[in-house]
Design a protein around this motif. Structure first.
Motif, PDB file in Angstrom:
ATOM      1  N   ASP A  68     -40.694 -26.570  43.540  1.00  0.00           N
ATOM      2  CA  ASP A  68     -42.260 -26.889  43.706  1.00  0.00           C
ATOM      3  C   ASP A  68     -42.596 -27.247  45.107  1.00  0.00           C
ATOM      4  O   ASP A  68     -42.247 -28.420  45.490  1.00  0.00           O
ATOM      5  N   VAL A  69     -43.153 -26.478  45.641  1.00  0.00           N
ATOM      6  CA  VAL A  69     -43.621 -26.873  47.014  1.00  0.00           C
ATOM      7  C   VAL A  69     -45.271 -26.616  47.091  1.00  0.00           C
ATOM      8  O   VAL A  69     -45.966 -26.504  48.118  1.00  0.00           O
ATOM      9  N   TYR A  70     -45.975 -26.829  45.762  1.00  0.00           N
ATOM     10  CA  TYR A  70     -47.398 -26.814  45.705  1.00  0.00           C
ATOM     11  C   TYR A  70     -47.926 -28.347  45.238  1.00  0.00           C
ATOM     12  O   TYR A  70     -48.869 -28.665  45.825  1.00  0.00           O
ATOM     13  N   ASN A  71     -46.979 -28.895  44.245  1.00  0.00           N
ATOM     14  CA  ASN A  71     -47.767 -30.019  43.675  1.00  0.00           C
ATOM     15  C   ASN A  71     -47.728 -31.352  44.256  1.00  0.00           C
ATOM     16  O   ASN A  71     -46.420 -32.054  44.488  1.00  0.00           O
ATOM     17  N   ASN A  72     -48.788 -31.829  44.719  1.00  0.00           N
ATOM     18  CA  ASN A  72     -48.817 -33.297  45.421  1.00  0.00           C
ATOM     19  C   ASN A  72     -49.165 -34.386  44.512  1.00  0.00           C
ATOM     20  O   ASN A  72     -49.234 -35.744  44.888  1.00  0.00           O
ATOM     21  N   VAL A  73     -49.486 -34.332  43.171  1.00  0.00           N
ATOM     22  CA  VAL A  73     -49.868 -35.039  42.193  1.00  0.00           C
ATOM     23  C   VAL A  73     -48.692 -35.760  41.675  1.00  0.00           C
ATOM     24  O   VAL A  73     -48.744 -36.970  41.972  1.00  0.00           O
ATOM     25  N   PRO A  74     -47.549 -35.238  41.271  1.00  0.00           N
ATOM     26  CA  PRO A  74     -46.276 -35.936  41.081  1.00  0.00           C
ATOM     27  C   PRO A  74     -45.552 -36.184  42.333  1.00  0.00           C
ATOM     28  O   PRO A  74     -44.352 -35.686  42.522  1.00  0.00           O
ATOM     29  N   GLY A 286     -56.745 -40.325  45.136  1.00  0.00           N
ATOM     30  CA  GLY A 286     -56.635 -39.956  43.831  1.00  0.00           C
ATOM     31  C   GLY A 286     -55.379 -39.489  43.551  1.00  0.00           C
ATOM     32  O   GLY A 286     -54.210 -40.049  43.569  1.00  0.00           O
ATOM     33  N   LYS A 287     -55.204 -38.219  43.281  1.00  0.00           N
ATOM     34  CA  LYS A 287     -53.938 -37.429  42.946  1.00  0.00           C
ATOM     35  C   LYS A 287     -52.813 -37.967  42.787  1.00  0.00           C
ATOM     36  O   LYS A 287     -52.219 -38.654  41.929  1.00  0.00           O
ATOM     37  N   PRO A 288     -52.076 -38.530  44.024  1.00  0.00           N
ATOM     38  CA  PRO A 288     -50.632 -39.018  43.914  1.00  0.00           C
ATOM     39  C   PRO A 288     -50.631 -40.395  43.459  1.00  0.00           C
ATOM     40  O   PRO A 288     -49.638 -40.828  43.463  1.00  0.00           O
ATOM     41  N   MET A 289     -51.774 -41.082  43.436  1.00  0.00           N
ATOM     42  CA  MET A 289     -51.878 -42.479  42.956  1.00  0.00           C
ATOM     43  C   MET A 289     -51.059 -42.918  41.633  1.00  0.00           C
ATOM     44  O   MET A 289     -50.446 -44.178  41.990  1.00  0.00           O
ATOM     45  N   GLY A 290     -51.185 -42.130  40.753  1.00  0.00           N
ATOM     46  CA  GLY A 290     -50.365 -42.512  39.561  1.00  0.00           C
ATOM     47  C   GLY A 290     -49.328 -41.456  39.330  1.00  0.00           C
ATOM     48  O   GLY A 290     -49.019 -41.480  38.148  1.00  0.00           O
ATOM     49  N   ASN A 291     -48.960 -40.666  40.171  1.00  0.00           N
ATOM     50  CA  ASN A 291     -47.935 -39.700  39.956  1.00  0.00           C
ATOM     51  C   ASN A 291     -48.108 -38.776  38.685  1.00  0.00           C
ATOM     52  O   ASN A 291     -47.060 -38.479  38.024  1.00  0.00           O
ATOM     53  N   GLY A 292     -49.452 -38.535  38.563  1.00  0.00           N
ATOM     54  CA  GLY A 292     -49.740 -37.655  37.138  1.00  0.00           C
ATOM     55  C   GLY A 292     -50.583 -38.418  36.289  1.00  0.00           C
ATOM     56  O   GLY A 292     -51.450 -37.791  35.361  1.00  0.00           O
ATOM     57  N   PHE A 293     -50.430 -39.776  36.417  1.00  0.00           N
ATOM     58  CA  PHE A 293     -51.491 -40.530  35.248  1.00  0.00           C
ATOM     59  C   PHE A 293     -52.674 -40.578  36.206  1.00  0.00           C
ATOM     60  O   PHE A 293     -52.742 -40.851  37.382  1.00  0.00           O
ATOM     61  N   ALA A 409     -54.747 -21.907  51.147  1.00  0.00           N
ATOM     62  CA  ALA A 409     -55.748 -22.627  51.477  1.00  0.00           C
ATOM     63  C   ALA A 409     -56.518 -22.111  52.493  1.00  0.00           C
ATOM     64  O   ALA A 409     -56.134 -20.833  53.069  1.00  0.00           O
ATOM     65  N   GLY A 410     -57.664 -22.836  52.934  1.00  0.00           N
ATOM     66  CA  GLY A 410     -58.306 -22.316  53.966  1.00  0.00           C
ATOM     67  C   GLY A 410     -59.494 -21.419  53.740  1.00  0.00           C
ATOM     68  O   GLY A 410     -59.710 -21.102  52.615  1.00  0.00           O
ATOM     69  N   LEU A 411     -60.432 -21.272  54.646  1.00  0.00           N
ATOM     70  CA  LEU A 411     -61.660 -20.642  54.429  1.00  0.00           C
ATOM     71  C   LEU A 411     -61.613 -19.173  53.877  1.00  0.00           C
ATOM     72  O   LEU A 411     -62.402 -18.613  53.270  1.00  0.00           O
ATOM     73  N   TYR A 412     -60.536 -18.356  54.549  1.00  0.00           N
ATOM     74  CA  TYR A 412     -60.340 -17.103  54.165  1.00  0.00           C
ATOM     75  C   TYR A 412     -59.269 -16.739  53.178  1.00  0.00           C
ATOM     76  O   TYR A 412     -58.715 -15.986  52.915  1.00  0.00           O
ATOM     77  N   GLY A 413     -58.298 -18.027  52.782  1.00  0.00           N
ATOM     78  CA  GLY A 413     -57.345 -17.970  51.856  1.00  0.00           C
ATOM     79  C   GLY A 413     -56.120 -17.359  52.435  1.00  0.00           C
ATOM     80  O   GLY A 413     -55.294 -16.767  51.714  1.00  0.00           O
ATOM     81  N   HIS A 414     -55.813 -17.219  53.577  1.00  0.00           N
ATOM     82  CA  HIS A 414     -54.764 -16.546  54.438  1.00  0.00           C
ATOM     83  C   HIS A 414     -53.849 -17.749  54.744  1.00  0.00           C
ATOM     84  O   HIS A 414     -53.027 -17.516  55.494  1.00  0.00           O
ATOM     85  N   THR A 415     -53.921 -18.724  54.614  1.00  0.00           N
ATOM     86  CA  THR A 415     -53.085 -20.012  54.901  1.00  0.00           C
ATOM     87  C   THR A 415     -52.029 -20.488  53.671  1.00  0.00           C
ATOM     88  O   THR A 415     -52.672 -20.816  52.501  1.00  0.00           O
ATOM     89  N   LEU A 416     -50.883 -20.492  53.827  1.00  0.00           N
ATOM     90  CA  LEU A 416     -49.843 -21.015  52.792  1.00  0.00           C
ATOM     91  C   LEU A 416     -49.986 -22.600  52.823  1.00  0.00           C
ATOM     92  O   LEU A 416     -50.097 -23.315  54.001  1.00  0.00           O
ATOM     93  N   LYS A 417     -50.284 -22.988  51.947  1.00  0.00           N
ATOM     94  CA  LYS A 417     -50.323 -24.647  51.723  1.00  0.00           C
ATOM     95  C   LYS A 417     -49.109 -24.947  51.106  1.00  0.00           C
ATOM     96  O   LYS A 417     -48.793 -25.101  50.232  1.00  0.00           O
ATOM     97  N   ILE A 418     -48.316 -25.725  52.016  1.00  0.00           N
ATOM     98  CA  ILE A 418     -47.001 -26.295  51.941  1.00  0.00           C
ATOM     99  C   ILE A 418     -47.031 -27.641  51.555  1.00  0.00           C
ATOM    100  O   ILE A 418     -47.213 -28.292  52.630  1.00  0.00           O
ATOM    101  N   ARG A 419     -46.784 -28.056  50.360  1.00  0.00           N
ATOM    102  CA  ARG A 419     -47.130 -29.253  50.055  1.00  0.00           C
ATOM    103  C   ARG A 419     -46.206 -29.933  48.929  1.00  0.00           C
ATOM    104  O   ARG A 419     -46.775 -30.177  47.871  1.00  0.00           O
TER     105      ARG A 419
END
Ligand SMILES: Cc1ncc(COP(=O)(O)O)c(C=O)c1O
Length: 444
Positions: A68-74, A286-293, A409-419
């Protein structure tokens, strides 16, 4: 000509391609769409049915494992056992509305606030980042008596009707609201001969002047401290200082939206704003604060909060309930005990170096930038230099075939969001870089 993309259109499943899916998957998608209708959003040309998560991995119902190189919530890892145990134990003991004294709730507030500089010592708890930003808007309006706000051009701050006005990346066709101005994202490549901090502040000054000319006044500036939906802009550290000083001079409030960079992701402390050496007036999270809660929060000074509550009372049934506090406390403990901030710096450094090395081999990679475990990688046309969202989309779907989940990500969607989750390690980083090398070698 490059076309601006809406945030929810990035890597979005298109029902028009449903016929090419295996029948079982097509049936699952059909069920989703029959129930959730037009508001249903799924990822990928062929959606994935997920079964479980563990650490930095997700597993689908066929048992396929994905890094998983996308999810910052967990963010401390999928289904982290300490967070799961804390939630379960508190849910089995007491979970009630927030108008009783419950020790774990005050303990959590004290622990969280201890990570902030003075005078940021009051906390309002919410359930989402959108709610937190909604409260921040209202605090800024009450403190300043003005209604005008400034955000970056492709900002996303959430989904309430008020916050949508300051989230231009979610607009489909509507224009920016009369009381909102946008400024370009702070991309140092747009200021090769100038200081990006000075240039950014000058653009904010022009927007403040315009808000005043049109009678809205200036209430505040919202910045995602790593400019995620704009395409990830982290460097040079400190570039927000001129903007922060200007906003204070002009009587507005600086709101640092830490929903994305907060809780250690940049590898340089808990908060993205601290990497810039500034102290905001309001911080939202928000998001990472409760690791999904579901958890969100607003941190501000007692004076600003008092100005808000003089005009209105604020009550949130679920925000900061005992189970949320237990989840949040476990997240803070895991970040400390597993050295996740140092890991974000180390694994993120290895990852960035590997991607920069790929950039020197593959002309499609226009830029690599970011901090800690939040990196943006642009794809650009090798001849014209124009943003190449089709390449980003190709890579995202090819990565999935290689067992890696990633977004754009990005205005034109040409950026890989590595997160990735913050437990992502250096061998995960090496696997990611080698997989990208394989995909780009095949695309040449
Ligand atoms: C920077 C930022 N702020 C706020 C939000 C809204 O948070 P939530 O979806 O929890 O309402 C998001 C969500 O993506 C975000 O990225």
């Amino acid at each position: 000509m490059s076309v601006a993309k809406q945030i929810l259109d990035l890597n979005r499943f298109d029902a028009g391609k449903a016929s090419s899916m295996p029948p079982v998957l097509a049936e699952r998608v059909q069920r989703r769409q029959a129930t959730f209708g037009a508001a249903s959003v799924l990822f990928y040309e062929q959606p994935i049915e997920m079964a479980r998560g563990e650490g930095a991995y997700l597993y689908d119902t066929n048992g396929t494992r994905y890094l998983d190189v996308y999810n910052n919530v967990p963010s401390v890892g999928h289904c982290h056992p300490r967070v799961v145990a804390a939630i379960a134990a508190q849910a089995a003991t007491l979970n009630t509305n927030t108008r009783y004294l419950v020790r774990i709730v005050e303990t959590y507030a004290e622990r969280l606030l201890a990570t902030f500089p003075a005078p940021l010592c009051n906390l309002v708890m919410t359930c989402t980042g959108s709610e937190a930003n909604d409260v921040a808007l209202r605090i800024a309006e009450n403190v300043t008596g003005a209604r005008g706000f400034i955000v970056t051009k492709s900002a996303y701050h959430g989904n309430t009707s008020a916050v949508e006005h300051i989230s231009p990346s979610s607009f489909k066709s509507q224009n920016t609201a009369p009381h909102v101005r946008t400024v370009p994202a702070p991309d140092p490549r747009d200021a090769p001969d100038a200081d990006i901090g000075m240039q950014f502040a000058a653009q904010i000054q022009a927007a403040i002047d315009d808000l005043r000319t049109h009678g809205h006044g200036f209430a505040g500036f919202f910045a995602d401290s790593i400019f995620s939906s704009d395409g990830i802009f982290a460097d040079p550290p400190g570039f927000l200082q001129q903007a922060a000083a200007l906003i204070r001079k002009e009587g507005g409030l600086f709101v640092a939206d830490e929903v994305q960079p907060g809780f250690g992701r940049t590898g340089a402390g808990m908060w993205g704003f601290a990497r810039h050496g500034i102290i905001p007036d309001i911080v939202t999270m928000g998001k990472p604060m409760g690791n999904g809660f579901p958890m969100g929060g607003v941190v501000t000074s007692p004076d600003h909060l008092a100005a808000f509550t003089r005009k209105t009372s604020y009550f949130n049934t679920f925000g900061g309930n005992p189970v949320a506090a237990a989840a949040g406390l476990a997240v803070l403990d895991v970040i400390a005990d597993e050295n996740l901030i140092a890991n974000a710096a180390q694994a993120g450094g290895v990852l960035k170096d590997g991607l920069l090395a790929l950039k020197s081999t593959f002309g499609q990679i226009g830029d690599v930038r970011g901090a800690g475990l939040f990196i943006g990688l642009d794809f650009n046309n090798q001849t014209t230099g124009a943003p190449d969202p089709a390449m980003a989309s190709y890579v995202i779907n090819a990565m999935k075939q290689h067992g890696i989940l990633i977004g754009a990500a990005g205005l034109y969607g040409h950026t890989l969001k590595i997160r990735p989750p913050l437990c992502f390690n250096t061998s995960n980083a090496a696997f990611f870089v080698e997989t990208l090398r394989t995909i780009l070698s095949g695309a040449n």
